[in-house]
Design a protein around this motif. Structure first.
Motif, PDB file in Angstrom:
ATOM      1  N   GLU A 162      13.483   2.838   7.056  1.00  0.00           N
ATOM      2  CA  GLU A 162      13.766   2.210   6.285  1.00  0.00           C
ATOM      3  C   GLU A 162      12.886   2.281   4.369  1.00  0.00           C
ATOM      4  O   GLU A 162      12.089   1.327   4.600  1.00  0.00           O
ATOM      5  CB  GLU A 162      14.998   0.741   6.091  1.00  0.00           C
ATOM      6  N   PRO A 163      13.423   1.838   3.514  1.00  0.00           N
ATOM      7  CA  PRO A 163      12.290   1.931   2.197  1.00  0.00           C
ATOM      8  C   PRO A 163      11.304   0.046   2.457  1.00  0.00           C
ATOM      9  O   PRO A 163      12.471  -0.461   2.565  1.00  0.00           O
ATOM     10  CB  PRO A 163      13.379   1.855   1.105  1.00  0.00           C
ATOM     11  N   LEU A 164      10.538   0.359   2.056  1.00  0.00           N
ATOM     12  CA  LEU A 164       9.925  -0.858   2.355  1.00  0.00           C
ATOM     13  C   LEU A 164       9.874  -1.880   0.962  1.00  0.00           C
ATOM     14  O   LEU A 164       9.610  -1.548   0.709  1.00  0.00           O
ATOM     15  CB  LEU A 164       8.266  -0.458   2.410  1.00  0.00           C
ATOM     16  N   HIS A 165      11.320  -2.887   1.045  1.00  0.00           N
ATOM     17  CA  HIS A 165      11.499  -3.440   0.336  1.00  0.00           C
ATOM     18  C   HIS A 165      11.993  -4.448   0.787  1.00  0.00           C
ATOM     19  O   HIS A 165      13.407  -4.771   1.827  1.00  0.00           O
ATOM     20  CB  HIS A 165      12.675  -2.424  -0.780  1.00  0.00           C
ATOM     21  N   GLY A 166      12.390  -5.604   0.499  1.00  0.00           N
ATOM     22  CA  GLY A 166      12.723  -7.119   0.918  1.00  0.00           C
ATOM     23  C   GLY A 166      11.866  -7.327   2.437  1.00  0.00           C
ATOM     24  O   GLY A 166      11.161  -7.367   2.440  1.00  0.00           O
ATOM     25  N   PRO A 167      12.667  -8.123   2.854  1.00  0.00           N
ATOM     26  CA  PRO A 167      12.900  -8.083   4.236  1.00  0.00           C
ATOM     27  C   PRO A 167      12.224  -6.477   5.157  1.00  0.00           C
ATOM     28  O   PRO A 167      11.588  -7.267   5.806  1.00  0.00           O
ATOM     29  CB  PRO A 167      14.440  -8.073   4.551  1.00  0.00           C
ATOM     30  N   ALA A 168      12.430  -6.472   4.735  1.00  0.00           N
ATOM     31  CA  ALA A 168      11.445  -4.147   5.284  1.00  0.00           C
ATOM     32  C   ALA A 168       9.967  -4.558   5.031  1.00  0.00           C
ATOM     33  O   ALA A 168       9.450  -4.281   5.943  1.00  0.00           O
ATOM     34  CB  ALA A 168      11.970  -3.445   5.218  1.00  0.00           C
ATOM     35  N   LYS A 169       9.336  -4.788   3.797  1.00  0.00           N
ATOM     36  CA  LYS A 169       8.071  -5.189   3.964  1.00  0.00           C
ATOM     37  C   LYS A 169       7.839  -6.337   4.165  1.00  0.00           C
ATOM     38  O   LYS A 169       6.231  -6.279   4.881  1.00  0.00           O
ATOM     39  CB  LYS A 169       7.658  -5.392   2.040  1.00  0.00           C
ATOM     40  N   ALA A 170       8.774  -7.639   4.901  1.00  0.00           N
ATOM     41  CA  ALA A 170       7.724  -8.675   5.129  1.00  0.00           C
ATOM     42  C   ALA A 170       7.484  -8.084   6.604  1.00  0.00           C
ATOM     43  O   ALA A 170       6.818  -8.599   7.372  1.00  0.00           O
ATOM     44  CB  ALA A 170       8.758  -9.773   4.575  1.00  0.00           C
ATOM     45  N   GLU A 171       8.341  -7.957   7.378  1.00  0.00           N
ATOM     46  CA  GLU A 171       8.721  -7.336   8.259  1.00  0.00           C
ATOM     47  C   GLU A 171       6.706  -6.339   8.994  1.00  0.00           C
ATOM     48  O   GLU A 171       6.466  -6.449   9.962  1.00  0.00           O
ATOM     49  CB  GLU A 171       9.461  -6.675   8.935  1.00  0.00           C
ATOM     50  N   ALA A 172       6.642  -5.510   7.698  1.00  0.00           N
ATOM     51  CA  ALA A 172       5.878  -4.505   8.064  1.00  0.00           C
ATOM     52  C   ALA A 172       4.681  -5.356   7.957  1.00  0.00           C
ATOM     53  O   ALA A 172       3.136  -5.138   8.933  1.00  0.00           O
ATOM     54  CB  ALA A 172       5.690  -3.112   6.834  1.00  0.00           C
ATOM     55  N   VAL A 173       4.584  -6.133   7.050  1.00  0.00           N
ATOM     56  CA  VAL A 173       3.075  -7.088   6.984  1.00  0.00           C
ATOM     57  C   VAL A 173       2.774  -8.077   8.060  1.00  0.00           C
ATOM     58  O   VAL A 173       1.852  -7.923   8.893  1.00  0.00           O
ATOM     59  CB  VAL A 173       3.731  -7.778   6.349  1.00  0.00           C
ATOM     60  N   ARG A 174       4.231  -8.402   8.695  1.00  0.00           N
ATOM     61  CA  ARG A 174       4.078  -8.555   9.960  1.00  0.00           C
ATOM     62  C   ARG A 174       3.655  -8.361  10.931  1.00  0.00           C
ATOM     63  O   ARG A 174       2.938  -8.723  12.149  1.00  0.00           O
ATOM     64  CB  ARG A 174       5.687  -9.907  10.428  1.00  0.00           C
ATOM     65  N   GLY A 175       3.841  -6.833  10.939  1.00  0.00           N
ATOM     66  CA  GLY A 175       3.518  -6.206  12.284  1.00  0.00           C
ATOM     67  C   GLY A 175       2.022  -5.441  12.113  1.00  0.00           C
ATOM     68  O   GLY A 175       1.208  -5.720  13.057  1.00  0.00           O
ATOM     69  N   LEU A 176       1.696  -5.655  10.365  1.00  0.00           N
ATOM     70  CA  LEU A 176       0.115  -5.607  10.769  1.00  0.00           C
ATOM     71  C   LEU A 176      -0.481  -6.486  11.211  1.00  0.00           C
ATOM     72  O   LEU A 176      -2.141  -6.121  11.282  1.00  0.00           O
ATOM     73  CB  LEU A 176      -0.184  -5.377   8.837  1.00  0.00           C
ATOM     74  N   ALA A 180      -3.834  -6.667  13.693  1.00  0.00           N
ATOM     75  CA  ALA A 180      -4.757  -7.070  13.877  1.00  0.00           C
ATOM     76  C   ALA A 180      -5.474  -8.230  13.643  1.00  0.00           C
ATOM     77  O   ALA A 180      -6.419  -8.975  13.695  1.00  0.00           O
ATOM     78  CB  ALA A 180      -4.613  -6.987  11.702  1.00  0.00           C
ATOM     79  N   GLY A 181      -4.327  -9.198  14.567  1.00  0.00           N
ATOM     80  CA  GLY A 181      -4.727 -10.539  15.163  1.00  0.00           C
ATOM     81  C   GLY A 181      -4.861 -11.247  13.712  1.00  0.00           C
ATOM     82  O   GLY A 181      -5.874 -11.916  14.208  1.00  0.00           O
ATOM     83  N   TRP A 182      -4.142 -11.298  13.025  1.00  0.00           N
ATOM     84  CA  TRP A 182      -4.136 -12.312  11.275  1.00  0.00           C
ATOM     85  C   TRP A 182      -3.696 -13.428  11.443  1.00  0.00           C
ATOM     86  O   TRP A 182      -2.845 -13.211  12.261  1.00  0.00           O
ATOM     87  CB  TRP A 182      -4.054 -11.564  10.534  1.00  0.00           C
ATOM     88  N   ASP A 183      -3.589 -14.623  11.555  1.00  0.00           N
ATOM     89  CA  ASP A 183      -2.802 -16.155  11.038  1.00  0.00           C
ATOM     90  C   ASP A 183      -2.147 -15.652  10.391  1.00  0.00           C
ATOM     91  O   ASP A 183      -2.712 -16.317   9.076  1.00  0.00           O
ATOM     92  CB  ASP A 183      -3.422 -17.188  11.680  1.00  0.00           C
ATOM     93  N   LEU A 184      -0.851 -15.056   9.631  1.00  0.00           N
ATOM     94  CA  LEU A 184      -0.966 -15.794   8.108  1.00  0.00           C
ATOM     95  C   LEU A 184      -0.067 -16.688   7.875  1.00  0.00           C
ATOM     96  O   LEU A 184      -0.404 -16.240   6.514  1.00  0.00           O
ATOM     97  CB  LEU A 184       1.056 -14.739   8.401  1.00  0.00           C
ATOM     98  N   ALA A 185      -0.489 -17.791   8.156  1.00  0.00           N
ATOM     99  CA  ALA A 185      -0.754 -19.178   7.784  1.00  0.00           C
ATOM    100  C   ALA A 185      -1.957 -19.030   6.754  1.00  0.00           C
ATOM    101  O   ALA A 185      -2.284 -20.248   6.145  1.00  0.00           O
ATOM    102  CB  ALA A 185      -0.612 -19.925   8.510  1.00  0.00           C
ATOM    103  N   ARG A 186      -2.659 -18.376   6.757  1.00  0.00           N
ATOM    104  CA  ARG A 186      -4.441 -18.038   7.007  1.00  0.00           C
ATOM    105  C   ARG A 186      -4.313 -16.591   5.532  1.00  0.00           C
ATOM    106  O   ARG A 186      -5.305 -16.494   5.774  1.00  0.00           O
ATOM    107  CB  ARG A 186      -5.061 -17.999   7.840  1.00  0.00           C
ATOM    108  N   CYS A 187      -3.137 -16.189   5.330  1.00  0.00           N
ATOM    109  CA  CYS A 187      -3.341 -15.124   4.813  1.00  0.00           C
ATOM    110  C   CYS A 187      -2.533 -15.575   2.929  1.00  0.00           C
ATOM    111  O   CYS A 187      -2.147 -16.437   3.005  1.00  0.00           O
ATOM    112  CB  CYS A 187      -2.710 -13.745   5.110  1.00  0.00           C
ATOM    113  N   ALA A 188      -2.927 -14.467   1.705  1.00  0.00           N
ATOM    114  CA  ALA A 188      -2.220 -14.824   0.973  1.00  0.00           C
ATOM    115  C   ALA A 188      -1.877 -13.716   0.646  1.00  0.00           C
ATOM    116  O   ALA A 188      -1.992 -11.945   0.658  1.00  0.00           O
ATOM    117  CB  ALA A 188      -3.434 -14.660  -0.231  1.00  0.00           C
ATOM    118  N   ALA A 189      -0.607 -13.977  -0.629  1.00  0.00           N
ATOM    119  CA  ALA A 189       0.486 -12.569  -1.021  1.00  0.00           C
ATOM    120  C   ALA A 189       1.014 -12.905  -2.064  1.00  0.00           C
ATOM    121  O   ALA A 189       0.731 -13.838  -2.733  1.00  0.00           O
ATOM    122  CB  ALA A 189       1.843 -12.748  -0.043  1.00  0.00           C
ATOM    123  N   TYR A 190       0.665 -11.771  -3.354  1.00  0.00           N
ATOM    124  CA  TYR A 190       1.202 -11.447  -5.126  1.00  0.00           C
ATOM    125  C   TYR A 190       2.081 -10.233  -4.982  1.00  0.00           C
ATOM    126  O   TYR A 190       1.954  -9.614  -4.434  1.00  0.00           O
ATOM    127  CB  TYR A 190      -0.118 -11.254  -5.209  1.00  0.00           C
TER     128      TYR A 190
END
Length: 263
Positions: A162-176, A180-190
């Motif tokens: 599906e288009p990378l929009h709204g919840p789909a965008k968040a899920e793609a970032v979660r998967g990434l 990569a082993g990143w803690d999203l609580a220690r990440c930034a988004a703009y």
């Protein structure tokens, strides 16, 4: 100019940037459509059809239907063309239209994260071919975008996901982040749009950049940082329903302007 709660950006594990009206002024789909139209991918009549149908949904605030309609028409334009051809056009569109629209202040934020050793990813509903070009030209780590299906190097007219929009965008970032082993609580988004609340709510440091009215209200209620890079603040009325139409609505309105100029 910066407004709201502003802090000096702290080192983080990774940073994620929206494209339209965040890193780049305007709608990337509009710039891409201009490039395709100029190269004969579709007629003036088809361009009018695209704009008319997209605007129909934008005016009524029917976000889901609006996205599906815009998606299907866009896919029809590239069906039968090669991935190599579309990527080459993406390079040309960046040179012709997008490079001069990059916001220096937003790029400075991305560059700061990179200097501090944090990967910086572009995350957008725009075609991944165009997203890859922008990320590479700006020296970012990589890009996530909407992926169209291709077989033997030729587009089929369908999407892989599906288009990378709204919840789909968040899920793609979660998967990434998981990969990569990143803690999203220690990440930034703009981002500039309330459509990206799922993404912004996912990270420990959400930043509203040139926010639409809905995102600005949400940011104030939750004490999020707000960055305003526009020379003047303007109402988001031209997107009809700023919190609903989002980047694709902006693209539709831009296409309507292109139709008027071409007529």
């Amino acid at each position: 100019m910066a407004t709201g709660r502003v802090t000096t950006p702290q080192p983080c594990e990774a940073a994620f940037f929206d494209l339209d009206n965040t890193l780049v002024r305007g709608a990337s789909l509009f710039y891409f459509a201009r490039g395709l139209h100029a190269r004969g991918f579709f007629s003036r009549r088809e361009l009018r059809r695209f704009a008319r149908r997209a605007l129909h949904y934008a005016v009524r605030g029917e976000v889901h239907g609006h996205l599906l309609e815009a998606r299907d028409l866009a896919l029809a334009f590239v069906a039968g063309h090669t991935t190599e051809e579309i990527r080459a056009i993406g390079e040309e569109v960046y040179e012709e239209h997008m490079g001069a629209k990059v916001r220096p202040a937003a790029r400075a934020l991305a560059d700061r994260h990179l200097r501090e050793g944090a990967p910086v990813w572009l995350v957008t509903a725009a075609p991944v071919e165009l997203a890859d070009v922008v990320a590479r030209r700006l020296g970012l780590t990589g890009a996530l975008g909407t992926v169209a299906e291709s077989v033997d190097g030729t587009y089929t007219g369908r999407l892989v996901t599906e288009p990378l929009h709204g919840p789909a965008k968040a899920e793609a970032v979660r998967g990434l982040a998981v990969a990569a082993g990143w803690d999203l609580a220690r990440c930034a988004a703009y981002s500039d749009s309330a459509n990206d609340l799922p993404l912004l709510s996912l990270v420990g440091r959400p930043v509203a950049v040139n926010p639409d009215a809905a995102l600005r209200r949400h940011a104030r209620r939750h004490g999020w940082e707000v960055r305003e890079f526009r020379r003047w603040r303007h109402a988001a009325r031209w997107t009809v329903r700023a919190g609903a139409a989002g980047a694709v609505g902006a693209a539709a309105l831009g296409l309507a302007g292109l139709v008027r100029r071409a007529a």
